[in-house]
Design an enzyme around this catalytic site. Structure first.
Site, mmCIF file in Angstrom:
data_model
loop_
_atom_site.group_PDB
_atom_site.id
_atom_site.type_symbol
_atom_site.label_atom_id
_atom_site.label_comp_id
_atom_site.label_asym_id
_atom_site.label_seq_id
_atom_site.Cartn_x
_atom_site.Cartn_y
_atom_site.Cartn_z
ATOM 1 N N GLU A 1 0.129 -1.124 5.648
ATOM 2 C CA GLU A 1 1.188 -0.741 6.574
ATOM 3 C C GLU A 1 1.167 0.748 6.862
ATOM 4 O OE1 GLU A 1 5.332 0.597 7.726
ATOM 5 O OE2 GLU A 1 4.039 1.209 6.067
ATOM 6 N N ASP B 1 0.846 -1.205 0.000
ATOM 7 C CA ASP B 1 0.000 0.000 0.000
ATOM 8 C C ASP B 1 0.876 1.248 0.000
ATOM 9 O OD1 ASP B 1 0.831 -0.490 2.749
ATOM 10 O OD2 ASP B 1 -0.615 1.030 3.366
#
Length: 429
Positions: free
Chosen positions: A175, A80
């Site tokens: 994350e 991400d």
């Protein structure tokens, strides 16, 4: 080098921005576009046991090619990108043989990446840089890490003469919003220890990070016509402002460095009747971390006491949630895993930069979940914004470090560290 560039660009052009307001995992469906591509690619290069669970966590295995038993190591990165700046429609620019001068990212908006402001650029004169076009982030955090892990595994598969033990790789969603390790199955991963490829400049090797907490503070008020407000109106925005002013003024991100902790106000919205303040609390030292949280509660109590009679109930409601802790506590007992990465860098002619992370990684959470997991450089700079860039040579060096760690793990005598998760290294940092 072109293969490396092409792989990296194929990842960054996919929008994988995470969303802290979502309750799903992954927090955005678009992350799965890259997740599915990664699964396909891992299978194509010849990795075994490639899996993606319902929450988007990817794992794969490179089987050992040696007869003797050595520890299983893991390499982890996240796919991400940060919601701090848009990751949609990324248009990377490749700057070959960088000349050390200003880089015009966007002529229309006169956005310039300059070594006069970003002095680290001068380290990479003569190298190939990948930048943004000035309208998005790049996504080197952590698609550089993805690129490096996949490329290193591909190289090891194509070069079976390089001896290595069993290697596990893991790719996580979310994350950037602090959830990357939430549903990571450490037992299934099955590694003795791991490394996140999620650092910045070449040479970084980190096993200390902040203790972190987030605070949401709600301020109540009473709205009355301002012409008749004497002794009646309570403006929640002004109380929030008073709260902020009671925090140490120099203990903020832009005034701190190294091991210095801080308070960071990152959201404030409100009206007369209600104001919501969000801030993060960071400190490497556990005792100082607790004192910071205590200070928030103390300020809350004092303001509530001040308004108790007038408001009739608590006017300030504070919620503090711990987010992650300093991995140092879990890595120090197995400090030889840091030594191993340090030796890999030295053997490759890379100067190790061992320093604390002023942030966190999946590795900080994973270390507390039973997978000691220091952090290694991925090569990028200026993360989470339009000035982000990554030198291709730094990504190649990160690939070399992964390969060298695999080699060293296959040839190192770990008998002195028989219990790899409990034996304490004698080395002092």
């Amino acid at each position: 080098m072109q293969h490396l560039i092409d792989r990296f660009i194929s990842y960054v052009i996919i929008d994988t921005e995470s969303d802290s307001n979502s309750n799903t995992t992954p927090s955005t469906k678009k992350q799965l576009v890259l997740a599915n591509l990664l699964v396909k690619e891992l299978k194509a290069i010849g990795m075994a046991e490639v899996t993606k669970d319902k929450n988007g966590y990817i794992m794969a295995t490179l089987p050992s090619n040696i007869e003797h038993v050595v520890p299983t190591i893991g390499f982890v990165s996240h796919y991400d990108t940060s919601p701090d700046f848009t990751g949609a429609n990324v248009k990377p620019q490749v700057i070959a043989n960088y000349d050390g001068g200003d880089i015009l990212l966007n002529a229309e908006h006169n956005i310039i990446l300059s070594p006069n402001y970003f002095k680290d650029l001068l380290q990479y004169k003569g190298q190939t840089l990948i930048t943004t076009d000035g309208t998005t982030l790049l996504g080197a955090d952590d698609k550089a890490g993805l690129t490096e892990i996949v490329s290193a595994m591909e190289y090891l598969i194509k070069n079976p003469d390089i001896k290595h033990g069993k290697i596990r790789v893991g790719f996580t969603p979310d994350e950037e919003i602090g959830r990357g390790a939430d549903l990571f199955d450490v037992e299934k991963f099955g590694a003795d220890w791991g490394y996140t490829m999620d650092g910045s400049q070449i040479g970084e090797l980190e096993y200390e990070n902040f203790n972190a907490a987030g605070a949401k503070i709600t301020f109540k008020g009473k709205s009355v016509h301002p012409g008749y407000a004497k002794g009646k109106m309570i403006n929640s925005m002004l109380i929030a402002n008073d709260f902020i002013n009671k925090l140490p003024k120099k203990e903020i991100p832009q005034e701190t460095k190294n091991y210095e902790g801080f308070f960071h106000v990152n959201h404030l919205s409100g009206s007369i009747e209600e104001t919501i303040l969000e801030l993060i609390i960071r400190d490497h030292n556990a005792k100082k971390f607790k004192k910071r949280k205590d200070l928030i509660h103390d300020i809350t109590k004092k303001i509530n006491k001040k308004f108790a009679k007038q408001f009739g109930e608590d006017i300030v409601i504070t919620e503090i949630k711990d987010q992650y802790y300093n991995m140092k506590e879990k890595v120090e007992p197995v400090l030889f895993i840091v030594d191993l990465a340090e030796k890999a860098m030295i053997d490759l002619g890379i100067k190790p930069i061992i320093k604390p992370i002023r942030g966190g990684t999946d590795g900080s959470r994973l270390s507390y979940m039973g997978l000691p997991c220091p952090n290694i450089f991925a090569g990028g700079h200026n993360f989470h914004g339009k000035y982000e860039y990554v030198p291709v040579e730094s990504m190649q060096k990160a690939i070399d470090v992964i390969i060298k760690i695999a080699e060293l793990t296959a040839t190192t005598d770990f008998s002195a560290n028989e219990n790899t998760k409990d034996k304490k290294s004698k080395k002092k940092k």
